[in-house]
Design an enzyme around this catalytic site. Structure first.
Site, PDB file in Angstrom:
ATOM      1  N   LEU A 143       1.309  -2.502   5.875  1.00 23.64           N
ATOM      2  CA  LEU A 143       2.699  -2.038   5.943  1.00 23.64           C
ATOM      3  C   LEU A 143       2.945  -1.394   4.593  1.00 23.64           C
ATOM      4  O   LEU A 143       2.898  -2.067   3.562  1.00 23.64           O
ATOM      5  CB  LEU A 143       3.654  -3.205   6.193  1.00 23.64           C
ATOM      6  CG  LEU A 143       5.121  -2.849   6.504  1.00 23.64           C
ATOM      7  CD1 LEU A 143       5.222  -1.937   7.725  1.00 23.64           C
ATOM      8  CD2 LEU A 143       5.953  -4.101   6.707  1.00 23.64           C
ATOM      9  N   ASP A 144       3.186  -0.060   4.577  1.00 26.55           N
ATOM     10  CA  ASP A 144       3.145   0.656   3.301  1.00 26.55           C
ATOM     11  C   ASP A 144       4.237   0.195   2.346  1.00 26.55           C
ATOM     12  O   ASP A 144       5.230  -0.425   2.735  1.00 26.55           O
ATOM     13  CB  ASP A 144       3.148   2.172   3.513  1.00 26.55           C
ATOM     14  CG  ASP A 144       4.483   2.709   3.988  1.00 26.55           C
ATOM     15  OD1 ASP A 144       5.482   2.529   3.272  1.00 26.55           O
ATOM     16  OD2 ASP A 144       4.519   3.340   5.065  1.00 26.55           O
ATOM     17  N   VAL A 145       4.036   0.488   1.073  1.00 24.66           N
ATOM     18  CA  VAL A 145       4.862  -0.057   0.007  1.00 24.66           C
ATOM     19  C   VAL A 145       6.323   0.357   0.144  1.00 24.66           C
ATOM     20  O   VAL A 145       7.230  -0.379  -0.261  1.00 24.66           O
ATOM     21  CB  VAL A 145       4.288   0.373  -1.366  1.00 24.66           C
ATOM     22  CG1 VAL A 145       4.424   1.875  -1.579  1.00 24.66           C
ATOM     23  CG2 VAL A 145       4.919  -0.414  -2.498  1.00 24.66           C
TER      24      VAL A 145
END
Length: 286
Positions: A143-145
């Site tokens: 889950l991207d930053v």
């Protein structure tokens, strides 16, 4: 019977009186006939060994092995290496692993924006350090930053692999807010599939929430896929939150908090993983 014991028994027979020799020879013959071979210890592929001990998924294990982060008996391991659990010492980043499989753990975490989804504790703001969980766990997928929402973490590498591998088409649902009102025709384009990173995305059910927000269900996990899809049709993603992975929902879990799965959630999740093609819950069923 060991070679030493057999030698000693042979000498004893040679020194015994003739009356006893025939009986002793018969005993030796019966022992040799009934002799059982030493059990053969089974070896395990290194990536499976790491996954079974909750280090990471098999695919991530292969990357770690390729990067030289895994050692067996003090020697840097190679891809495809087999491990004998009874005699081999396996270390990851210099830390020796204990033998035996840990009790399975899976938790749901509401990841805040800014945390890095990585099990590498050397990275600043990584999710593992943030959680401070006493047992070894790792993220299930990415889950991207810049995104928030539901992130599963586990110590079960096989479960992680079953959830994340693209061939299983397991559902992940997201709530997306863009920079301006989105047209119905553009929602249809998102649903039908777009060319991203050189190939067309899979069809993905879409439901409008309001003029700038929609929900979308993906069954694949390309890098920054939703952001790239929106960019392709002229929109910028302002907010991206994952609200479901298969049957596990984010619900009202506060940002930065985690919870264990209920028995019912865990049971249904494992049932879904045993039945290919049943990856979650359709939007219409919510």
């Amino acid at each position: 019977m060991s070679p030493e014991a057999l030698t000693a028994l042979t000498l004893l027979i040679a020194e015994s009186n003739p009356k006893d020799k025939s009986k002793m020879i018969g005993l030796v013959c019966r022992l040799l006939i009934n002799k059982r071979p030493d059990p053969i210890r089974m070896k395990t592929r290194l990536n499976k060994f790491l996954a079974d001990r909750g280090v990471c998924s098999r695919r991530e294990a292969d990357r770690m092995i390729a990067d030289g982060l895994v050692q067996i008996n003090g020697v840097v391991a190679k891809l495809g290496t087999l491990v004998d659990e009874a005699v081999d010492d396996v270390a990851v980043r210099g830390k020796l692993l204990t033998t035996g499989r840990p009790k399975p753990i899976i938790i749901a975490f509401h990841k805040p924006i800014g945390l890095i989804t990585s099990a590498d504790e050397r990275l600043h703001d990584n999710v593992i350090t943030y959680l401070g969980f006493k047992e070894r766990i790792f993220p299930v997928g990415r889950l991207d930053v810049a995104s928030s929402g539901l992130l599963l973490l586990t110590n079960d590498g096989r479960l992680s692999e079953a959830i994340t591998h693209p061939r299983y088409d397991h559902e992940k649902e997201y709530e997306v807010t863009v920079d301006r009102p989105i047209k119905a025709a553009d929602l249809h384009r998102l649903e039908s599939g777009l060319i991203v990173l050189g190939s067309r995305t899979k069809t993905a059910p879409v439901e409008r929430v309001n003029d700038r927000t929609f929900r979308i269900i993906l069954t694949e996990g390309r890098n920054r896929q939703i952001r790239r899809m929106c960019e392709e049709i002229g929109y910028e993603v302002i907010k991206l939150k994952r609200i479901r992975v298969m049957n596990i929902k984010l619900g009202a879990l506060p940002i930065g908090e985690w919870r264990e799965l209920t028995d019912r959630e865990s049971s249904l999740l494992r049932d879904l993983l045993r039945e290919p093609g049943k990856g979650g819950l359709a939007i219409a069923k919510k």
